[in-house]
Design an enzyme around this catalytic site. Structure first.
Site, PDB file in Angstrom:
ATOM      1  N   LEU A  45       0.371  -1.579   0.052  1.00 24.43           N
ATOM      2  CA  LEU A  45       0.259  -0.039  -0.108  1.00 24.43           C
ATOM      3  C   LEU A  45       1.227   0.762  -0.437  1.00 24.43           C
ATOM      4  CD1 LEU A  45      -3.095  -1.556   2.388  1.00 24.43           C
ATOM      5  CD2 LEU A  45      -2.715  -1.087   0.071  1.00 24.43           C
ATOM      6  N   ASP A  46       0.268   2.305  -0.591  1.00 22.14           N
ATOM      7  CA  ASP A  46       0.789   3.802  -1.023  1.00 22.14           C
ATOM      8  C   ASP A  46       1.098   3.712   1.030  1.00 22.14           C
ATOM      9  OD1 ASP A  46       1.395   3.426  -3.480  1.00 22.14           O
ATOM     10  OD2 ASP A  46      -0.174   4.468  -3.830  1.00 22.14           O
ATOM     11  N   ARG A  47       2.323   4.588   0.880  1.00 23.00           N
ATOM     12  CA  ARG A  47       2.534   5.770   2.087  1.00 23.00           C
ATOM     13  C   ARG A  47       1.335   6.493   2.760  1.00 23.00           C
ATOM     14  NH1 ARG A  47       4.430  10.555   4.763  1.00 23.00           N
ATOM     15  NH2 ARG A  47       5.424   9.981   6.584  1.00 23.00           N
ATOM     16  N   THR A  58      -1.447   5.802   2.107  1.00 21.66           N
ATOM     17  CA  THR A  58      -2.879   5.154   1.707  1.00 21.66           C
ATOM     18  C   THR A  58      -3.131   3.900   2.986  1.00 21.66           C
ATOM     19  OG1 THR A  58      -2.738   4.976  -0.852  1.00 21.66           O
ATOM     20  CG2 THR A  58      -4.202   3.399   0.574  1.00 21.66           C
ATOM     21  N   ARG A  83      -5.012   5.635  -8.237  1.00 21.43           N
ATOM     22  CA  ARG A  83      -4.655   6.699  -8.167  1.00 21.43           C
ATOM     23  C   ARG A  83      -4.838   7.668  -9.858  1.00 21.43           C
ATOM     24  NH1 ARG A  83      -0.005   7.570  -4.201  1.00 21.43           N
ATOM     25  NH2 ARG A  83      -0.165   9.661  -4.716  1.00 21.43           N
TER      26      ARG A  83
END
Length: 558
Positions: free
Chosen positions: A71-73, A75, A178
């Site tokens: 997961l992105d930082r 998110t 995104r």
């Protein structure tokens, strides 16, 4: 809820499931899956290992966590790890074979015109780590490296110009959700890469994950409740989180700083954490709350004490720094802690292993500007064998960094004899006092004019003036006087040398500041070969508008 521990590697509330095969967590915002820098340990894998080690009483090195998703930082939500290598095969097969089903929630704006659909795009890498959608053309082959991204989406609710949507990605490409939503014309709120940055965070949450369990083969579903602030933002409502919850969220993003014995002073809560009116600093075991045209909240000082601070000081700061006349007035900066114990009148904090004297009850300033921590580290790395000039030096923290980095010579200039003596003490604290390091008590402008007349030059010049300053003979305002100041400083830079130029004036945007520096170089008859923006420390996240308060540029002159 009161805090039992302000800085924890992991919190019980983030654990969704734990068995012999799997550990599933609700990853908080601001924590990356893997550490982006090998010297940092604030990622989910490292923090979870530290927590499991303490929980189970085993060595951290014996804990295995297999990574199968990221997961992105920024998110939040469901993140799964394998707990034993034997579980990897079936988990990998579930993700690669698309039998693992993921569902996300996102707040988008403007609201989509339809109630759902399927996004089917080709993605290719773009600049600055971003991805972009390639417009398909049947007459041309797909660009090299293009990857197909498929996402099914459903409208959950509309709230004026915003909407809450549910997303089910069938593929797992970098930034897939995104970039696809942005290409559809409905970017995710808070997405500074692909859309708008007005939201206090990226409004994207991994809500659920379903996959066959490695041992039984039966489908299991793990769900993370939608964050309060995300649901409130979708409806246009204020952040409903309590003060304790917001403070803990800020502290959770500083865990790696708090656990580092070589750095004992940092910012606990800043603009980007929702504390624009009351940012908080940590100095060892004491906290300092800065109140910008805002009253001190006793609940905040109480939460800090419960969280482990021995005492809390307050600094009342008007929004406009030029309105302050006496920075040592008791009404602005009480000498004693407003809650808990007083700190010693003077004590030492550490920063990247260097020691600095601080005084929490001695006016609005404490002896060190914490937002310059990473710039001081950079100066230390750059200074070996260089002649270094530190202007508006205050207590000489940049000088200490340069000396520790092996500078062949330093000259430290400030108009105040009090802070020059303090700078000398800081050098002594680190065993760096010797004849190579000269202290000068002087008004910076006439001193530079005299140095220019002497044809004195330096390999590295540090320029971090206050936004406003008044001396017996002069007045300085960064908003009007910085270009002239920078031009004069550049005249003291040796050929091929560097200038580190900084300002924290809130009305000077980064692009304007860079333009000024190029104009200053032309005025000084110098040519800029490189101008590099220096990022701020991780504990100073900018406000949702994306504008950092500190702007720093490393300028190399021909």
């Amino acid at each position: 809820m009161m805090m039992n521990d302000l800085f924890a590697p992991w919190r019980d509330a983030w654990l969704l499931h734990l068995d012999d095969d799997l550990v599933v967590v609700d990853k908080p915002v601001g924590v990356s899956t893997h550490a982006p820098d090998p010297v940092r340990r604030d990622d989910a894998v490292s923090r979870l290992k530290t927590w499991l080690s303490a929980r189970d009483g085993v060595a951290e090195s014996s804990i295995y966590l297999g990574v199968h998703q990221r997961l992105d930082r920024d998110t939040s939500g469901v993140l799964l790890f394998a707990r034993r290598k034997e579980a990897n095969k079936s988990i990998a097969a579930a993700f690669e074979g698309r039998s693992a089903k993921k569902r996300y929630l996102a707040v988008v704006s403007p609201a989509p015109r339809t109630d759902g659909g399927t996004l089917d795009d080709l993605l290719v890498p773009a600049d600055d780590g971003r991805m972009q959608v390639v417009v398909s053309n049947p007459r041309r082959p797909a660009p090299k490296g293009a990857q197909r991204a498929i996402t099914r989406w459903t409208l959950v609710s509309r709230h004026g110009n915003r909407a809450l949507v549910s997303l089910e990605p069938e593929t797992g490409r970098t930034h897939q959700l995104r970039v696809q939503l942005a290409a559809m014309g409905t970017p995710i709120e808070g997405d500074t890469l692909y859309g708008k940055g007005s939201a206090p965070r990226l409004m994207l949450h991994a809500q659920s994950l379903t996959l066959p369990h490695p041992s039984t083969g039966r489908p299991v579903t793990f769900t993370a409740e939608a964050p309060k602030e995300l649901m409130a933002w979708a409806k246009g409502e204020p952040d409903p989180r309590s003060l304790d919850e917001r403070l803990l969220a800020a502290a959770d993003q500083r865990w790696d700083l708090a656990r580092d014995p070589d750095t004992t002073a940092f910012r606990l809560a800043h603009d980007g954490d929702g504390f624009a009116s009351t940012p908080i600093d940590v100095y060892g075991e004491w906290a300092v709350v800065h109140c910008y045209d805002a009253p001190l909240d006793e609940a905040l000082t109480g939460a800090l004490l419960v969280g482990g601070m021995r005492g809390v000081y307050v600094k009342h700061r008007p929004k406009q720094g030029n309105t302050v006349v006496d920075t040592r007035k008791e009404s602005l900066a009480p000498k004693h802690a407003v809650s808990g114990e007083d700190a010693p009148e003077a004590f030492t904090v550490r920063e990247h292993g260097l020691s600095f004297e601080v005084r929490l009850g001695d006016g609005l300033s404490t002896g060190i500007f914490l937002d310059q921590r990473e710039n001081r580290r950079r100066i230390r790395e750059l200074s070996k064998g260089l002649r270094v000039l530190n202007l508006f030096a205050y207590t000489g923290a940049f000088t200490v960094a340069a000396a520790a980095g092996g500078a062949s010579q330093t000259v430290t200039v400030d108009v105040s004899a009090t802070v020059i003596a303090w700078a000398q003490r800081n050098l002594a604290l680190n065993g760096l006092s010797d004849a190579r390091h000269t202290m000068v008590t002087a008004d910076v402008f006439p001193w530079m004019e005299a140095a220019k007349a002497r044809k004195q030059v330096f390999d590295l010049v540090l320029l971090d003036p206050p936004s406003y300053a008044t001396t017996r003979d002069s007045r300085f305002s960064a908003a009007s006087d910085y270009p002239k100041l920078a031009a004069l400083a550049m005249s003291l830079v040796a050929p091929g040398g560097k200038l580190v130029a900084c300002t924290n004036h809130h009305e000077i945007a980064r692009m304007k500041f860079r333009r000024w520096l190029y104009e200053s170089a032309r005025a000084a008859g110098r040519e800029v070969t490189q101008a590099k923006d220096l990022p701020n420390p991780i504990d100073f996240p900018p406000a949702p508008d994306g504008h950092p308060h500190l702007k720093s540029v490393l300028v190399t002159l021909k």
